[in-house]
Structure formats: C-alpha cells, structure tokens
Design an enzyme around this catalytic site. Sequence first.
Site, short mmCIF file in Angstrom:
data_model
loop_
_atom_site.label_atom_id
_atom_site.label_comp_id
_atom_site.label_asym_id
_atom_site.label_seq_id
_atom_site.Cartn_x
_atom_site.Cartn_y
_atom_site.Cartn_z
N SER A 87 0.82 -1.22 0.00
CA SER A 87 0.00 0.00 0.00
C SER A 87 0.85 1.27 0.00
CB SER A 87 -0.91 0.02 1.24
OG SER A 87 -1.56 1.27 1.31
N THR A 116 -8.91 -1.61 3.02
CA THR A 116 -8.69 -2.03 1.64
C THR A 116 -8.94 -3.52 1.48
OG1 THR A 116 -7.16 -1.80 -0.23
CG2 THR A 116 -6.16 -2.26 1.91
N LYS A 122 -13.35 -4.44 2.29
CA LYS A 122 -14.20 -3.26 2.05
C LYS A 122 -15.70 -3.52 2.20
CE LYS A 122 -11.31 -0.54 -1.08
NZ LYS A 122 -11.30 0.16 -2.37
N ASN A 139 -14.27 2.45 2.40
CA ASN A 139 -12.80 2.52 2.37
C ASN A 139 -12.25 3.47 3.44
OD1 ASN A 139 -13.19 5.08 1.31
ND2 ASN A 139 -11.55 4.87 -0.20
N ALA A 168 -17.08 -6.20 -13.62
CA ALA A 168 -18.36 -6.00 -12.92
C ALA A 168 -18.25 -6.47 -11.47
CB ALA A 168 -19.46 -6.75 -13.66
N GLY A 169 -17.11 -6.18 -10.85
CA GLY A 169 -16.91 -6.55 -9.44
C GLY A 169 -17.12 -5.35 -8.53
N LEU A 212 -7.98 1.59 -13.38
CA LEU A 212 -8.08 1.83 -11.94
C LEU A 212 -6.84 1.30 -11.21
CD1 LEU A 212 -11.81 1.05 -11.02
CD2 LEU A 212 -10.82 3.16 -11.90
N TYR A 271 -2.64 0.64 -10.97
CA TYR A 271 -1.48 1.51 -11.25
C TYR A 271 -0.22 0.74 -10.92
CZ TYR A 271 -2.52 1.91 -6.34
OH TYR A 271 -2.84 1.59 -5.07
P1 ATR Z 1 -12.80 -5.94 -7.44
O1 ATR Z 1 -13.31 -5.64 -6.07
O2 ATR Z 1 -11.35 -5.58 -7.68
O3 ATR Z 1 -13.68 -5.44 -8.53
P2 ATR Z 1 -13.91 -8.57 -7.81
O4 ATR Z 1 -15.16 -8.17 -7.16
O5 ATR Z 1 -13.33 -9.92 -7.50
O6 ATR Z 1 -12.73 -7.55 -7.51
O7 ATR Z 1 -14.10 -8.43 -9.41
C1 ATR Z 1 -13.06 -8.70 -10.30
C2 ATR Z 1 -13.50 -8.33 -11.71
O8 ATR Z 1 -12.39 -8.58 -12.61
C3 ATR Z 1 -14.66 -9.16 -12.26
O9 ATR Z 1 -15.38 -8.39 -13.17
C4 ATR Z 1 -13.91 -10.29 -12.98
O10 ATR Z 1 -14.64 -10.90 -14.02
P3 ATR Z 1 -15.73 -12.07 -13.69
O11 ATR Z 1 -16.92 -11.37 -13.10
O12 ATR Z 1 -16.01 -12.70 -14.98
O13 ATR Z 1 -15.03 -12.98 -12.69
C5 ATR Z 1 -12.77 -9.51 -13.58
N1 ATR Z 1 -11.61 -10.36 -13.90
C6 ATR Z 1 -10.66 -10.81 -13.05
N2 ATR Z 1 -9.74 -11.55 -13.70
C7 ATR Z 1 -10.14 -11.57 -15.01
C8 ATR Z 1 -9.60 -12.17 -16.20
N3 ATR Z 1 -8.50 -12.88 -16.19
N4 ATR Z 1 -10.29 -11.98 -17.36
C9 ATR Z 1 -11.42 -11.23 -17.40
N5 ATR Z 1 -11.97 -10.65 -16.31
C10 ATR Z 1 -11.33 -10.81 -15.14
#
Ligand code: ATR
Length: 276
Positions: free
Chosen positions: A18, A65, A69, A90, A131-132, A219, A221
């Site tokens: 971090s 973090t 969260k 956060n 979409a997470g 998002l 970096y």
């Molecule tokens: P965060 O809080 O960082 O958003 P998350 O809730 O686990 O973490 O969501 C991760 C996102 O990255 C999701 O949209 C995931 O896609 P899926 O919903 O299909 O799982 C996406 N993601 C992670 N690794 C991926 C990969 N190798 N290819 C495509 N999408 C990925």
Amino acid sequence: MITQVDRYGVMGYPVSHSRSPVIHRLFALQTGHALQYELLQVPPDKLEDSIQQFIRTGGRGLNITVPHKTEVTRFVNQLSERASNAGAVNTLAFEDGEVFGDNTDGVGLLRDLIGNLELDLNGANILILGAGGATRGILAPLLEVQPASITIANRTLTKARALAEQFSGVGPINACRFREVSRRAHYNLIINATSAGLTGEIPPYPEAAVSADSFCYDLSYGLTPTPFSRWALEHGARQSVMGWGMLVEQAAESFHIWRGVHPDTAAVLSQISITA
Ligand code: ATR
C-alpha cells in the site's frame, strides 16, 4: 509530559504494497498536522477485533482495503450514502464511540478524471470493463455527471447485468460480454475495473471499443505501465492513464473527513507517480 499524536492507518490483507502511508505522511507534512499513519495487516477473521483494539489504543480513523471493504460495513454505526451505493467502505472515522463509514473511491476517480485530466463526461459514452466491487463503487458517481451512456462489459454476463439492473433507475446503463462490445458505439472513456492486471493477465479486452477518440483509464497503477494501459495504447487509444490520480484523490478526501482540511493533491501526485 508525553503527548500522543492522533493515530490513523490502513487495514488490508495483504497490505505491504500500500502507498497510503506515504501519501498521508506527505499530506500531514504539507498541512502541518501531527499524526501517525500505520500499515496494519489483518486477516479477515481478525477484522472486527483489530478495529476495536485500534479504537481503544487511540485510533482516530482507518482506511480499509482489499479484501475487507464489503465486510467492514457490518461494523459501522453510520454509513454514508456513497458507501451505501458502493456497498463498500474505504474510510472509517471514530468519534464519540461511533464508527462512521464512508467511501471516497468514486469521488476520487471523478476528481482525477474531471479536475486533473480535464475530461468532459457530460454526454460521454463510457465503457467499464469488469463488474466486481470496483465497478460497483464508481457507478453512482459516474452516472451523476450525466453521461450519454454507461456500458458494463464483463467476462461473466450475469454479474454485469445484475449491476446494470441495480443502477438502471439512476441513468442510462446497459450490460454485455466483452465480445459483444460494438465498434459503432464510439466510447469516449474506457475504464478498466477488472482485477486481471494484478496477476499480469491480459483478458480478451474488446478491441472494437478503442478508437482515436477513446481516453483509457486503468483503476490499477504501477511503476511501469499496466497490461491494460499498454494494450490501450497498442490499440490506438487517444491517451492511456493509470489510477495514480484516483489513489491520491481518494486519500485526500479521507484526510478531509478526518482532519477537516483538503490537501494539495497535485504536489503529492507528482511525488509518488510516473506517467504511463
Ligand atoms: P474488485 O473488487 O477488484 O472489482 P472482484 O469483485 O473480484 O474484484 O471483481 C473482479 C473483476 O475482474 C470481475 O469483473 C472479474 O470478471 P468475472 O466477473 O467474470 O469474474 C474480472 N476479472 C478478473 N480476472 C479476469 C480475467 N483474467 N479476465 C477477465 N476478467 C477478469
């Protein structure tokens, strides 16, 4: 007499990477506030105890973090509207035995996009990849600037659809799979909100989305360009920027919640980041 300075910190698991301690120490120096800011590595099963212990030992506020969260919302007495929309916290502030929970990620992103990078998002077509939790956290603030459309593209269509449905009452929002993204849509802004970059992966991002009009924003970096940032430039994006500005802006908003002053972010941003 020993005067104890106010304690702050960031709780995560893992948390050693971090940059928050550096940023908040720079804010403290700049504003002349005496405070201490610590890295606190706390596993999920110790979250509640660790927060209580931090409060008992003089803690005034925390950044929260990954992966805490969402879980931390259970230990909050007062949740801000933006934290409630994001389904995540956060920033915690401790005052008079109360735990106040807020989320500064969305406002941090908008301050970077609109304030620092001078993008005009009113009437823009915006594509969000992923979409997470990260996507959920930025949807309400992005819809507030009245874009023409927001499209959420995700590997798993059901998750993109669920988010689009949840926010459909707020503005024009739709969902699709990566491969369904249309070349005709002319996206002005493409935001990578997947966590794929953390493992160095490059998912099949939709090439059709990128044109010479597209501003691409990751998002994530790093000290070298992220995989998405490189991918965007290779596919002809107008500009490709990593999320250093969002990181500093969300921290500044947390600092404001705790200390009542808003630090000068430009000075700190230039000290901690590089440009892609
Ligand atoms: P965060 O809080 O960082 O958003 P998350 O809730 O686990 O973490 O969501 C991760 C996102 O990255 C999701 O949209 C995931 O896609 P899926 O919903 O299909 O799982 C996406 N993601 C992670 N690794 C991926 C990969 N190798 N290819 C495509 N999408 C990925």
